[in-house]
Design an enzyme around this catalytic site. Sequence first.
Site, PDB file in Angstrom:
ATOM      1  N   SER A 148       0.831  -1.185   0.000  1.00  0.00           N
ATOM      2  CA  SER A 148       0.000   0.000   0.000  1.00  0.00           C
ATOM      3  C   SER A 148       0.880   1.255   0.000  1.00  0.00           C
ATOM      4  CB  SER A 148      -0.964  -0.054   1.186  1.00  0.00           C
ATOM      5  OG  SER A 148      -2.106   0.710   0.937  1.00  0.00           O
ATOM      6  N   ASP A 291      -8.947  -6.740  -4.076  1.00  0.00           N
ATOM      7  CA  ASP A 291      -8.167  -5.616  -3.547  1.00  0.00           C
ATOM      8  C   ASP A 291      -8.782  -4.284  -3.954  1.00  0.00           C
ATOM      9  OD1 ASP A 291      -5.996  -3.979  -2.633  1.00  0.00           O
ATOM     10  OD2 ASP A 291      -4.636  -5.659  -2.985  1.00  0.00           O
ATOM     11  N   HIS A 318      -7.534  -6.225   0.245  1.00  0.00           N
ATOM     12  CA  HIS A 318      -6.330  -5.388   0.370  1.00  0.00           C
ATOM     13  C   HIS A 318      -5.403  -5.921   1.460  1.00  0.00           C
ATOM     14  CE1 HIS A 318      -3.928  -1.883  -0.342  1.00  0.00           C
ATOM     15  NE2 HIS A 318      -4.003  -1.486   0.906  1.00  0.00           N
TER      16      HIS A 318
END
Length: 347
Positions: A148, A291, A318
């Site tokens: 991320s 995701d 995610h």
Amino acid sequence: MRDAFVKTPLLLALPFLMAIQWSLMALPANAKVGQHSADITTPFGPPERELMVEVEGGKVYVRINGLSHTDAIPVIFVHGGPGGTHNGFASMLGLANERMVIMYDQLDSGKSEQPNDAANWRVERFVESLDKIRHALNIKRWHIVGHSWGSALALEYTAKYPQHTVSTVLGGTFISTPHWIMDANLLVQAAPEETRKTLKQCESDAPPADPICQEAYTVLYSRYYQPVAPTKAALAYYKNVGGKGFNPLIYNQMWGPSEFSSTGVLKHYDATHLLSDIDGSRTLFMIGQYDSARIDTVQNYIKLTPGAELAVVPGGAHGFYRDRPLITQAILQDWLTRQDAAIEVNR
């Protein structure tokens, strides 16, 4: 945006957070080194070594496993946020059977010092902190795994320090705020109206009960997605890890108030131009099947990175390190092993 494990333990939507917010004792500022008798390669096991590394703005907490593998190429994990912690990566300690595994908390979060000085909230300072850790550990080259917000740092580091980077994993790929916001909006627009209303409430200062938000976010990603509750080992780790956990101050100031709105330092951040500067054959994009880093966007990133690979974690969202830890570790192990072999062939 807020920490997925604070408001809703199974929340899937927050694009940057691999953090757990627990109000626990902070690690002392001085370096600490310790040996532990427990199995250090068990998921959520204890570190073999802990230390505090001096970086610009303060000291950051670093934990290491796999110290005996001195001939193998180490791997460092770069967590999300900004303001997250290393905690979510602790499920990957099986990799320490083959190599040194390094995890750390970025400045202002977790077990690192928290000066909360806005002067430190610059992408380049976070990148340089990574290299400070490399210097402190006397490592010549390593694999870097970002997730991320950590993907942005991994990409920036790789572009600046290719001589120290053996391979790069851009997981749950955030490298552009405009692209991320566009994808987030597309996901919300595709959700049923009632779900959209609930999501707005969940992102407010007065959210509804956790199960309501959990259900809404599950609907947002896919009715086929089955969120997985943290294991007992994971919950024990989160409870006992220490430190101050997720830091909402840096998150709000650098990103913004919610997943769907960026108003902070990263509002206009876009590092897609760096993809052409790195070696695609040494780059892995890694996302969950459901995701918030949408596969269409990541495929476009791959086109800008010739030779790069894509791994999709089946059934993961995610937070695929938590959702599907076994297959996630297997994918990483295969990737790191193949990259090691490529290095040997080219020597």
